[in-house]
Design a protein around this motif. Structure first.
Motif, PDB file in Angstrom:
ATOM      1  N   THR A 111      -0.741  12.051  13.613  1.00 40.24           N
ATOM      2  CA  THR A 111      -0.572  12.859  14.813  1.00 40.24           C
ATOM      3  C   THR A 111      -0.873  14.314  14.516  1.00 40.24           C
ATOM      4  OG1 THR A 111       1.760  13.306  14.383  1.00 40.24           O
ATOM      5  CG2 THR A 111       1.230  11.274  15.554  1.00 40.24           C
ATOM      6  N   ASP A 112      -0.755  15.146  15.562  1.00 40.79           N
ATOM      7  CA  ASP A 112      -0.960  16.589  15.379  1.00 40.79           C
ATOM      8  C   ASP A 112       0.086  17.194  14.454  1.00 40.79           C
ATOM      9  OD1 ASP A 112      -3.104  16.485  17.065  1.00 40.79           O
ATOM     10  OD2 ASP A 112      -1.935  16.966  18.858  1.00 40.79           O
ATOM     11  N   GLU A 113       1.268  16.565  14.397  1.00 42.24           N
ATOM     12  CA  GLU A 113       2.330  17.063  13.520  1.00 42.24           C
ATOM     13  C   GLU A 113       2.195  16.561  12.097  1.00 42.24           C
ATOM     14  OE1 GLU A 113       2.993  15.421  16.312  1.00 42.24           O
ATOM     15  OE2 GLU A 113       3.603  17.019  17.692  1.00 42.24           O
ATOM     16  N   GLY A 114       1.114  15.780  11.803  1.00 42.24           N
ATOM     17  CA  GLY A 114       0.898  15.278  10.459  1.00 42.24           C
ATOM     18  C   GLY A 114       1.683  14.034  10.129  1.00 42.24           C
ATOM     19  N   LYS A 115       2.120  13.294  11.137  1.00 46.78           N
ATOM     20  CA  LYS A 115       2.909  12.080  10.908  1.00 46.78           C
ATOM     21  C   LYS A 115       1.992  10.868  11.006  1.00 46.78           C
ATOM     22  CE  LYS A 115       6.893  14.310  13.068  1.00 46.78           C
ATOM     23  NZ  LYS A 115       7.772  14.378  14.247  1.00 46.78           N
ATOM     24  N   ASN A 116       1.994  10.047   9.933  1.00 44.03           N
ATOM     25  CA  ASN A 116       1.233   8.813   9.962  1.00 44.03           C
ATOM     26  C   ASN A 116       2.065   7.716  10.633  1.00 44.03           C
ATOM     27  OD1 ASN A 116       3.129   8.138   8.052  1.00 44.03           O
ATOM     28  ND2 ASN A 116       1.710   8.135   6.321  1.00 44.03           N
ATOM     29  N   ILE A 117       1.528   6.504  10.623  1.00 40.37           N
ATOM     30  CA  ILE A 117       2.201   5.421  11.335  1.00 40.37           C
ATOM     31  C   ILE A 117       3.552   5.080  10.706  1.00 40.37           C
ATOM     32  CG2 ILE A 117       1.069   3.576  10.018  1.00 40.37           C
ATOM     33  CD1 ILE A 117       0.918   1.968  12.622  1.00 40.37           C
ATOM     34  N   ALA A 118       3.682   5.278   9.374  1.00 43.22           N
ATOM     35  CA  ALA A 118       4.955   4.994   8.703  1.00 43.22           C
ATOM     36  C   ALA A 118       6.033   5.961   9.175  1.00 43.22           C
ATOM     37  CB  ALA A 118       4.775   5.090   7.192  1.00 43.22           C
ATOM     38  N   LEU A 119       5.722   7.264   9.195  1.00 46.71           N
ATOM     39  CA  LEU A 119       6.690   8.255   9.679  1.00 46.71           C
ATOM     40  C   LEU A 119       6.948   8.093  11.174  1.00 46.71           C
ATOM     41  CD1 LEU A 119       5.422  11.484   7.848  1.00 46.71           C
ATOM     42  CD2 LEU A 119       7.039   9.764   7.049  1.00 46.71           C
ATOM     43  N   TRP A 120       5.903   7.691  11.876  1.00 44.60           N
ATOM     44  CA  TRP A 120       5.991   7.590  13.337  1.00 44.60           C
ATOM     45  C   TRP A 120       6.977   6.509  13.772  1.00 44.60           C
ATOM     46  CZ3 TRP A 120       5.508  11.180  16.336  1.00 44.60           C
ATOM     47  CH2 TRP A 120       5.025  11.136  17.634  1.00 44.60           C
ATOM     48  N   VAL A 121       6.941   5.336  13.112  1.00 44.82           N
ATOM     49  CA  VAL A 121       7.841   4.248  13.498  1.00 44.82           C
ATOM     50  C   VAL A 121       9.272   4.534  13.047  1.00 44.82           C
ATOM     51  CG1 VAL A 121       6.011   2.518  13.485  1.00 44.82           C
ATOM     52  CG2 VAL A 121       7.299   2.926  11.396  1.00 44.82           C
ATOM     53  N   VAL A 122       9.415   5.266  11.949  1.00 45.48           N
ATOM     54  CA  VAL A 122      10.757   5.629  11.490  1.00 45.48           C
ATOM     55  C   VAL A 122      11.398   6.611  12.459  1.00 45.48           C
ATOM     56  CG1 VAL A 122      12.054   6.818   9.695  1.00 45.48           C
ATOM     57  CG2 VAL A 122      10.326   5.126   9.063  1.00 45.48           C
ATOM     58  N   THR A 140       2.349   1.496   1.571  1.00 46.71           N
ATOM     59  CA  THR A 140       2.181   1.834   0.151  1.00 46.71           C
ATOM     60  C   THR A 140       2.989   3.099  -0.181  1.00 46.71           C
ATOM     61  OG1 THR A 140       0.231   3.163   0.644  1.00 46.71           O
ATOM     62  CG2 THR A 140      -0.127   0.837   0.148  1.00 46.71           C
ATOM     63  N   GLU A 141       3.054   3.416  -1.493  1.00 47.76           N
ATOM     64  CA  GLU A 141       3.803   4.594  -1.912  1.00 47.76           C
ATOM     65  C   GLU A 141       3.174   5.873  -1.355  1.00 47.76           C
ATOM     66  OE1 GLU A 141       5.511   6.588  -6.087  1.00 47.76           O
ATOM     67  OE2 GLU A 141       4.362   4.700  -6.111  1.00 47.76           O
ATOM     68  N   THR A 142       1.848   5.854  -1.247  1.00 40.90           N
ATOM     69  CA  THR A 142       1.157   7.029  -0.687  1.00 40.90           C
ATOM     70  C   THR A 142       1.516   7.228   0.782  1.00 40.90           C
ATOM     71  OG1 THR A 142      -0.681   6.605  -2.205  1.00 40.90           O
ATOM     72  CG2 THR A 142      -1.101   8.090  -0.345  1.00 40.90           C
ATOM     73  N   MET A 143       1.608   6.117   1.524  1.00 40.95           N
ATOM     74  CA  MET A 143       1.957   6.201   2.934  1.00 40.95           C
ATOM     75  C   MET A 143       3.359   6.763   3.115  1.00 40.95           C
ATOM     76  SD  MET A 143      -0.371   5.064   5.176  1.00 40.95           S
ATOM     77  CE  MET A 143       0.584   4.339   6.493  1.00 40.95           C
ATOM     78  N   LEU A 144       4.295   6.317   2.261  1.00 42.83           N
ATOM     79  CA  LEU A 144       5.687   6.727   2.410  1.00 42.83           C
ATOM     80  C   LEU A 144       5.943   8.129   1.864  1.00 42.83           C
ATOM     81  CD1 LEU A 144       7.426   3.355   1.479  1.00 42.83           C
ATOM     82  CD2 LEU A 144       7.199   4.366   3.749  1.00 42.83           C
ATOM     83  N   GLN A 145       5.040   8.642   1.019  1.00 38.85           N
ATOM     84  CA  GLN A 145       5.190   9.986   0.479  1.00 38.85           C
ATOM     85  C   GLN A 145       4.634  11.059   1.418  1.00 38.85           C
ATOM     86  OE1 GLN A 145       3.258   9.868  -3.316  1.00 38.85           O
ATOM     87  NE2 GLN A 145       5.064   9.100  -4.420  1.00 38.85           N
ATOM     88  N   LYS A 146       4.061  10.635   2.502  1.00 39.71           N
ATOM     89  CA  LYS A 146       3.467  11.552   3.459  1.00 39.71           C
ATOM     90  C   LYS A 146       4.541  12.473   4.040  1.00 39.71           C
ATOM     91  CE  LYS A 146       0.324  12.912   6.578  1.00 39.71           C
ATOM     92  NZ  LYS A 146      -0.925  13.614   6.252  1.00 39.71           N
ATOM     93  N   LEU A 147       4.218  13.760   4.185  1.00 39.81           N
ATOM     94  CA  LEU A 147       5.115  14.745   4.790  1.00 39.81           C
ATOM     95  C   LEU A 147       4.480  15.287   6.063  1.00 39.81           C
ATOM     96  CD1 LEU A 147       6.169  16.805   1.622  1.00 39.81           C
ATOM     97  CD2 LEU A 147       7.337  14.837   2.621  1.00 39.81           C
ATOM     98  N   ASP A 148       5.310  15.567   7.054  1.00 40.21           N
ATOM     99  CA  ASP A 148       4.770  16.164   8.276  1.00 40.21           C
ATOM    100  C   ASP A 148       4.653  17.676   8.097  1.00 40.21           C
ATOM    101  OD1 ASP A 148       7.341  17.109   8.434  1.00 40.21           O
ATOM    102  OD2 ASP A 148       7.882  16.000  10.241  1.00 40.21           O
ATOM    103  N   LYS A 149       4.321  18.403   9.156  1.00 45.38           N
ATOM    104  CA  LYS A 149       4.109  19.836   9.073  1.00 45.38           C
ATOM    105  C   LYS A 149       5.378  20.595   8.692  1.00 45.38           C
ATOM    106  CE  LYS A 149       0.186  20.202  12.225  1.00 45.38           C
ATOM    107  NZ  LYS A 149      -0.332  20.804  13.486  1.00 45.38           N
ATOM    108  N   GLU A 150       6.523  20.012   9.008  1.00 44.34           N
ATOM    109  CA  GLU A 150       7.789  20.658   8.692  1.00 44.34           C
ATOM    110  C   GLU A 150       8.340  20.228   7.347  1.00 44.34           C
ATOM    111  OE1 GLU A 150      10.354  19.812  11.924  1.00 44.34           O
ATOM    112  OE2 GLU A 150       9.198  20.970  13.389  1.00 44.34           O
ATOM    113  N   GLY A 151       7.569  19.421   6.585  1.00 43.28           N
ATOM    114  CA  GLY A 151       7.982  18.973   5.260  1.00 43.28           C
ATOM    115  C   GLY A 151       8.946  17.812   5.267  1.00 43.28           C
ATOM    116  N   ASN A 152       9.066  17.104   6.381  1.00 44.20           N
ATOM    117  CA  ASN A 152       9.971  15.962   6.464  1.00 44.20           C
ATOM    118  C   ASN A 152       9.284  14.696   5.976  1.00 44.20           C
ATOM    119  OD1 ASN A 152      12.123  17.436   7.744  1.00 44.20           O
ATOM    120  ND2 ASN A 152      10.936  17.374   9.656  1.00 44.20           N
ATOM    121  N   ASN A 153      10.008  13.943   5.146  1.00 47.52           N
ATOM    122  CA  ASN A 153       9.506  12.638   4.750  1.00 47.52           C
ATOM    123  C   ASN A 153      10.132  11.564   5.648  1.00 47.52           C
ATOM    124  OD1 ASN A 153      12.125  12.171   3.810  1.00 47.52           O
ATOM    125  ND2 ASN A 153      11.604  12.791   1.723  1.00 47.52           N
ATOM    126  N   ALA A 154       9.877  10.310   5.325  1.00 46.87           N
ATOM    127  CA  ALA A 154      10.376   9.221   6.162  1.00 46.87           C
ATOM    128  C   ALA A 154      11.901   9.217   6.239  1.00 46.87           C
ATOM    129  CB  ALA A 154       9.879   7.876   5.625  1.00 46.87           C
TER     130      ALA A 154
END
Length: 482
Positions: A111-122, A140-154
């Motif tokens: 998304t525009d906030e930098g959230k992938n599908i893993a962060l989005w469903v959480v 995968t570990e890479t998907m779950l390590q993704k951070l949004d624009k505010e630095g939030n993880n899953a």
């Protein structure tokens, strides 16, 4: 008017407008991509047209390609949430699964906030989508390590309190979906077309928490309700839905709106169709809903009695006035019929006491019709008196009072017709062969006043027949305010 050749052109114009409107509706819905109807069908996203299409452009559409080009042009200007992310946000598992099968690279959308599908469903609390991704080994570990624009993880997003966008009334007021507006106004074609293209639209609801089933019941739209029953869409979950006041479908069927919804004259017939509508809905809902109280601690039966008290009173007054006027006519006909049946035209033979005109065919008609007029007029009088002495209880309007009124009017019409025939036959016997041809216009003029009264009552009679034998009331086509 059509039979006599008047008004056919106007009806053709109305029919043509109806056909063209249906064509525009079908073309418009066909042009809409299915992924534009998301958020569980509650707030369908508008297609970003660069210009408003005309009716001719919509009708001439073949595949909606011009609309897709406008969408692509608009997406170049502003990044838009992809369909797989929108489906994941709203928990549409089937769409996510199909998108991943066809486009595996869609797993990397964000998304525009930098959230992938893993962060989005959480963040949006969609465990079914999360389990689907786990099952397909896509988290995968890479998907779950993704951070949004505010630095939030899953885990940060899982710890946050989720606030639905539909509940932010201060920011965005929820707009009623098209299918709900169509159901409210009884536009069956629009409801059917929307359900064919967007099956998830069945889950739409209003700000008051009313889904399509509750709206159809509340606004007295039998055709919409029957359509849902025919398509087996009225599941127990749909009928268990409660609005913000704790009313189920039967509560709303028991309520009486400000405007009289049925296309029927007379307060008594309004009550009859209200009862039939309530009983029809009662037969289709789970039985425990009959005793389920709302927020005011009232069950549907109590609510029906409370809301229809004034209408029942008006129905009793209407029946009283109708029965009084009809009983006067019935008594008059009974008096005339009795006098006519005792006065034998042509006299009797002194030797045998038999009528002088007993071999004349018109005399037989006179004898039979005068007796029929007397019997049916007395029957009608007793039926109208039975209505006048009734208690006018709520349940009496279901079948007892309408049946008495229907039988009373039937007897009255038969007695009127019999009296006129007996009068003409008796007078014809007296004239015999003298002026019999000139007497026919006189008979017609004499019968006109009573005939006009019968014709005026025929409309009420037909309405009574329709309401008595029709199991499901006929809906009103008057559009209500949105």
């Amino acid at each position: 008017m059509v039979i006599v050749g008047v008004g056919s052109d106007e009806l053709k114009k109305i029919k043509e407008k109806h056909v063209l409107s249906l064509r525009v509706l079908k073309r418009t819905i066909q042009a809409l991509p299915i992924h534009y109807y998301l958020e569980n069908g509650q707030n369908p996203e508008r297609i970003p047209f660069l210009k408003e299409p005309t009716v001719d452009e919509v009708i001439d559409m073949d595949s909606g390609s011009s609309i897709e080009e406008d969408i692509e042009t608009n997406e170049l200007k502003k990044k838009k949430e992809t369909s797989i992310l929108a489906a994941a946000r709203n928990g549409i598992t089937e769409m996510v699964d199909e998108k991943l099968n066809k486009f595996p690279m869609a797993i990397h959308d964000d998304t525009d906030e930098g959230k992938n599908i893993a962060l989005w469903v959480v963040e949006n609390r969609q465990p079914q989508i999360h389990q689907l991704l786990l099952k397909r080994e896509l988290l995968t570990e890479t998907m779950l390590q993704k951070l949004d624009k505010e630095g939030n993880n899953a885990l940060h997003l899982a710890a946050k309190l989720w606030i639905s966008s539909s509940s932010k009334e201060d920011e965005h007021k929820k707009k009623e979906a098209s299918i709900l507006a169509a159901a409210r106004n009884g536009i069956t074609e629009m409801v059917e077309e929307i359900l064919n293209k967007f099956p998830m639209a069945i889950h739409d609801d209003t700000d008051e928490g009313k889904n399509i089933a509750l709206l159809a019941v509340e606004n007295r739209q039998p055709k919409i309700y029957q359509l849902l029953l025919k398509r087996e869409l009225l599941t127990e979950t749909m009928l268990q839905k409660l609005d913000k006041d704790g009313n189920n479908a039967l509560h709303l069927a028991a309520k009486l709106g400000k405007n009289k919804p049925w296309l029927i004259p007379g307060a008594a017939l309004q009550v009859q169709w209200e009862i039939k509508w309530y009983e029809y809905v009662k037969r289709t809902v789970p039985q425990y809903l009959l005793y389920q109280p709302n927020i005011d601690k009232k069950i549907p039966a109590q609510l029906f009695t409370e809301h229809h008290e004034k209408l029942v009173q008006e129905g009793g007054e209407w029946l009283s006035k109708t029965s009084e006027s009809c009983s006067v006519v019935a008594a008059l006909i009974a008096t005339v019929a009795f006098a006519t049946s005792t006065a034998i035209p042509g006299g009797i033979k002194e030797s045998s006491g038999s009528p002088n005109l007993e071999t004349y065919p018109a005399f037989d008609v006179f004898a039979v019709t005068s007796l029929v007029a007397l019997c049916f007029s007395v029957t009608a009088l007793f039926l109208f008196l039975a209505i006048l002495t009734s208690r006018y209880h709520e349940k009496d309007f279901r079948s007892d009072l309408p049946r008495k009124l229907l039988l009373g009017l039937t007897s009255l019409f038969v007695s009127i017709a019999s009296m006129l025939v007996s009068f003409c036959a008796g007078h014809f016997c007296v004239l015999k062969d003298k002026l019999k041809n000139k007497a026919l216009p006189v008979y017609a003029v004499t019968c006109l006043p009573i005939t006009f009264y019968a014709i005026a009552q025929f409309l009420l009679y037909f309405d009574l027949v329709r309401t008595y034998f029709r199991k499901v009331p006929r809906s009103s086509h008057k559009v209500v305010s949105l």
